[in-house]
Motif scaffolding. Structure first.
Motif, PDB file in Angstrom:
ATOM      1  N   GLN A 107       6.453  -7.222  -3.426  1.00  0.00           N
ATOM      2  CA  GLN A 107       5.796  -5.972  -3.038  1.00  0.00           C
ATOM      3  C   GLN A 107       4.286  -6.158  -3.035  1.00  0.00           C
ATOM      4  OE1 GLN A 107       5.958  -2.949  -6.074  1.00  0.00           O
ATOM      5  NE2 GLN A 107       6.062  -4.434  -7.722  1.00  0.00           N
ATOM      6  N   GLU A 133       7.548  -0.782  -2.922  1.00  0.00           N
ATOM      7  CA  GLU A 133       7.268  -0.722  -1.489  1.00  0.00           C
ATOM      8  C   GLU A 133       7.764  -2.004  -0.825  1.00  0.00           C
ATOM      9  OE1 GLU A 133       3.540  -0.652   1.678  1.00  0.00           O
ATOM     10  OE2 GLU A 133       3.114  -0.182  -0.420  1.00  0.00           O
ATOM     11  N   ARG A 171      -1.299  -1.721  -3.991  1.00  0.00           N
ATOM     12  CA  ARG A 171      -2.281  -0.902  -3.265  1.00  0.00           C
ATOM     13  C   ARG A 171      -3.152  -0.182  -4.284  1.00  0.00           C
ATOM     14  NH1 ARG A 171      -1.208  -1.402   1.993  1.00  0.00           N
ATOM     15  NH2 ARG A 171       0.946  -1.846   2.604  1.00  0.00           N
ATOM     16  N   ARG A 206       4.701   4.760   3.649  1.00  0.00           N
ATOM     17  CA  ARG A 206       5.156   3.423   3.255  1.00  0.00           C
ATOM     18  C   ARG A 206       6.675   3.354   3.228  1.00  0.00           C
ATOM     19  NH1 ARG A 206       4.413   3.143  -3.244  1.00  0.00           N
ATOM     20  NH2 ARG A 206       5.429   5.105  -3.713  1.00  0.00           N
ATOM     21  N   LYS A 207       7.192   2.144   3.473  1.00  0.00           N
ATOM     22  CA  LYS A 207       8.637   1.906   3.410  1.00  0.00           C
ATOM     23  C   LYS A 207       9.001   1.551   1.967  1.00  0.00           C
ATOM     24  CE  LYS A 207      10.010  -1.410   6.160  1.00  0.00           C
ATOM     25  NZ  LYS A 207      10.703  -2.438   6.968  1.00  0.00           N
ATOM     26  N   MET A 208      10.062   2.139   1.448  1.00  0.00           N
ATOM     27  CA  MET A 208      10.383   1.957   0.033  1.00  0.00           C
ATOM     28  C   MET A 208      11.782   1.405  -0.184  1.00  0.00           C
ATOM     29  SD  MET A 208       7.890   2.838  -1.946  1.00  0.00           S
ATOM     30  CE  MET A 208       8.699   3.110  -3.536  1.00  0.00           C
ATOM     31  N   TYR A 238       6.928  -4.309   2.191  1.00  0.00           N
ATOM     32  CA  TYR A 238       5.839  -4.558   3.138  1.00  0.00           C
ATOM     33  C   TYR A 238       5.892  -6.021   3.565  1.00  0.00           C
ATOM     34  CZ  TYR A 238       1.165  -4.608   5.205  1.00  0.00           C
ATOM     35  OH  TYR A 238       0.104  -4.733   6.082  1.00  0.00           O
ATOM     36  N   GLU A 268      -0.747   5.299  -3.399  1.00  0.00           N
ATOM     37  CA  GLU A 268       0.496   5.350  -2.618  1.00  0.00           C
ATOM     38  C   GLU A 268       0.147   5.568  -1.151  1.00  0.00           C
ATOM     39  OE1 GLU A 268       3.391   8.045  -4.107  1.00  0.00           O
ATOM     40  OE2 GLU A 268       3.519   7.052  -6.063  1.00  0.00           O
ATOM     41  N   MET A 269       0.393   4.531  -0.370  1.00  0.00           N
ATOM     42  CA  MET A 269       0.053   4.618   1.040  1.00  0.00           C
ATOM     43  C   MET A 269       1.002   5.576   1.763  1.00  0.00           C
ATOM     44  SD  MET A 269      -0.300   1.582   3.838  1.00  0.00           S
ATOM     45  CE  MET A 269       1.455   1.460   4.184  1.00  0.00           C
TER      46      MET A 269
END
Length: 458
Positions: free
Chosen positions: A294, A334, A297, A325-327, A336, A321-322
């Motif tokens: 992960q 996350e 950020r 975001r895909k979790m 990414y 926390e962007m």
């Protein structure tokens, strides 16, 4: 689109002694902690309930062969080999590891062996663990014994797996034993780990073994919320503490000057000896394992630090926390995929493009039984996860990054520290009651990818 990988690319998976073997003589910090605080472990499941590799190593290696692995990383348990950390070598452990190494080689699966994967012998922790330089020397002796016993057949050695994790877990954030919250002690543990690493490298070089030695680091790219100078500085400090505190010593043979200056200004530096610098300079590695799960950020702090609170890395940044975001909701992490590319580019551009490979990357999912179709777990989500990461890895390689392989965490659903069996990571499903192993869809996909040294993606 077809993604083809270089010849002799390492396809495989990673595991560790403590998480898979079971049936151990020597007590580790995990055994000790579990006996005293079982409530800290998911469903009260402790480190004795593993995937029984100690009994099933031969059939498990056959399964690795079935998944077309050409390489496999696991670890030697210091507490199994030398139960009290410093005394006699346990001959049964030598027999066991000899059999595993010989069988892997016989099946055409190159063994990658880690010397320390979070499993401190309790006898060593009792005298201070990595806070004590005597433990550094005991580890160096243990490493040398391993090289002498197995170095003729193991050509890829790793001193430590994710050495920042015992620092964070045991001495900063209270998620590993000994549950201390003290930055200076954490810094000492990190520093002594680097010294232990360098002593093992020194011993390996002195023995003129045929292979190579490295380390496995979990590199977590630190992305600032924005290009505002305050956010950029926050990300830089997070990077110094969590990545470069180990990356720079093992690749450059020295610590980043700005990290040293920062810790010095807060009076948090560990005690150093004049000769340490020479030792650290000798700890430069041949091969870097990169674990990537992960991103991190960060943004600058919005509030003042409580002066009564213990000194912590978070004095210098906040997590961010962007949006969008895909979790992975089961792990709270996350997902990414470009992070794997960014790590490789950073190594290429700032560290002389070292020989490296992805030593772990994985996705833990809870209650996978709900995805059973015709007796098999259809974990399409894991196939998507791997293929997305591999496509970014492929981009890095095509742009000259010196990445030699990809190992998935993990081969078989195994015991996972305080999480026990909450999240499953394996290519192979493990039935805890019967110990039966069943290959998941992702295992079949990986076997085909490894066989073809490529995969197709729309």
């Amino acid at each position: 689109m077809k993604y083809a990988f270089p010849d002799n690319f390492w396809w495989g998976s990673a595991s560790s002694a403590l998480q898979t073997e079971g049936a151990r003589e020597g007590e580790t910090t995990w055994d000790y902690w579990f006996a005293r605080e079982p409530n800290r472990f998911h469903n009260g499941v402790g480190p004795q309930q593993t995937s029984t590799f100690y009994q099933h190593w031969k059939t498990d290696i056959q399964l690795l062969k079935q998944l077309n692995h050409n390489s496999f990383r696991t670890s030697i348990s210091w507490a199994r080999l030398i139960p009290d950390g410093i005394g006699e070598v346990n001959p049964e452990a030598v027999d066991f590891y000899n059999q595993v190494i010989d069988e892997l080689n016989e099946q055409g699966i190159t063994p990658f062996i880690t010397l320390f994967h979070f499993d401190m012998p309790m006898a060593m922790q009792d005298i201070g663990g990595w806070e004590n330089r005597d433990v550094v020397d005991a580890y160096a002796r243990y490493a040398q014994i391993c090289f002498e016993l197995f170095g003729d057949r193991v050509l890829h050695w790793f001193t430590f797996n994710e050495p920042i994790v015992p620092v964070e877990g045991g001495y900063l954030y209270d998620f590993h034993y000994p549950n201390v919250v003290d930055f200076q002690r954490a810094a000492t543990v990190a520093y002594h780990t680097v010294l232990a690493h360098a002593k093992a490298v020194q011993a390996y070089r002195a023995g003129h073994y045929a292979g190579e030695i490295g380390i496995v680091l979990n590199l977590t790219p630190s992305y600032p919320r924005s290009q505002n100078p305050a956010d950029v500085k926050a990300a830089h400090i997070a990077d110094l503490m969590f990545n470069r505190s180990f990356l720079d010593p093992v690749l450059r043979g020295e610590y980043p000057a700005d990290l040293v200056a920062l810790l010095k200004s807060y009076d948090q530096l560990p005690a150093c000896k004049p000769e340490d610098g020479f030792l650290i300079a000798e700890g430069k590695i041949d091969l870097l394992g990169v674990n990537y799960y992960q991103p991190r950020r960060v943004k600058c702090r919005d509030s003042a630090v409580n002066p009564q609170a213990p000194f912590m890395p978070e004095w210098f940044f906040d997590s961010y926390e962007m949006p969008g975001r895909k979790m992975n909701p089961y792990r709270g992490w996350e997902i990414y995929e470009p992070g794997i590319y960014d790590i490789l580019v950073n190594l290429r551009d700032n560290y002389g493009n070292p020989r490296c490979f992805i030593s772990e990357n994985g996705m833990g999912v809870e209650n996978e039984q709900r995805f059973i179709e015709n007796g098999q777990i259809n974990d399409r989500y894991r196939i998507d996860f791997i293929s997305e990461h591999l496509s970014w890895l492929h981009k890095g390689i095509s742009e000259g990054c010196n990445c030699l392989g990809y190992h998935m965490w993990t081969f078989i659903d195994n015991w996972s520290w305080c999480n026990a069996y909450k999240n499953r990571y394996g290519f192979i499903q493990l039935d805890l009651k019967t110990q039966q192993r069943t290959i998941k869809k992702s295992g079949e996909w990986f076997a085909a990818t490894a066989l073809n040294n490529s995969f197709d993606k729309e």
